[in-house]
Design a protein around this motif. Structure first.
Motif, PDB file in Angstrom:
ATOM      1  N   ARG A   1      12.508  16.080  34.355  1.00  0.00           N
ATOM      2  CA  ARG A   1      11.157  15.553  34.212  1.00  0.00           C
ATOM      3  C   ARG A   1      10.973  14.907  32.837  1.00  0.00           C
ATOM      4  NH1 ARG A   1       6.063  17.848  32.620  1.00  0.00           N
ATOM      5  NH2 ARG A   1       7.201  19.728  32.064  1.00  0.00           N
ATOM      6  N   GLN A   2      11.493  15.537  31.792  1.00  0.00           N
ATOM      7  CA  GLN A   2      11.380  14.988  30.447  1.00  0.00           C
ATOM      8  C   GLN A   2      12.131  13.668  30.321  1.00  0.00           C
ATOM      9  OE1 GLN A   2      12.968  18.373  28.428  1.00  0.00           O
ATOM     10  NE2 GLN A   2      10.947  19.073  27.758  1.00  0.00           N
TER      11      GLN A   2
ATOM     12  N   THR B   1      12.945  11.525  32.770  1.00  0.00           N
ATOM     13  CA  THR B   1      12.304  10.457  33.541  1.00  0.00           C
ATOM     14  C   THR B   1      11.002  10.010  32.880  1.00  0.00           C
ATOM     15  OG1 THR B   1      11.301  12.097  35.012  1.00  0.00           O
ATOM     16  CG2 THR B   1      13.345  11.079  35.745  1.00  0.00           C
ATOM     17  N   TYR B   2      10.317  10.930  32.211  1.00  0.00           N
ATOM     18  CA  TYR B   2       9.096  10.571  31.490  1.00  0.00           C
ATOM     19  C   TYR B   2       9.424   9.621  30.337  1.00  0.00           C
ATOM     20  CZ  TYR B   2       5.270  11.058  28.140  1.00  0.00           C
ATOM     21  OH  TYR B   2       4.267  10.808  27.242  1.00  0.00           O
TER      22      TYR B   2
END
Length: 79
Positions: A3-4, A6-7
């Motif tokens: 998630r980090q 892709t953010y």
């Protein structure tokens, strides 16, 4: 972690591409695809089949590029 990454990809103008965690990239010869057992302490990949010799991390990185190029040919890359 995913998630980090892709953010942050849009912030840095990069692309996150995923490879299976079980893909034996450091144990696979990047020239002939022979898979062999290796200890974690082995830093040089020395193929028992075709005699290709390469730094273990560079060999794994080459295998990741090959895997990702095959995935992108069939549209399987993930973000």
């Amino acid at each position: 972690m995913r998630r980090q990454l892709t953010y942050k990809q849009s912030h840095y103008g990069t692309k996150v591409e995923l490879v299976s965690r079980w893909f034996p990239s450091s144990k696979t010869c990047s020239k002939c695809n022979h898979i062999q057992d290796m200890r974690l302490s082995d830093r040089i990949f020395n193929c028992q089949k075709c005699k290709h010799i390469q730094d273990r991390d560079e060999n794994a990185a080459t295998n990741h590029r090959i895997c990702l190029s095959r995935q992108s040919m069939v549209g399987l890359t993930g973000t």
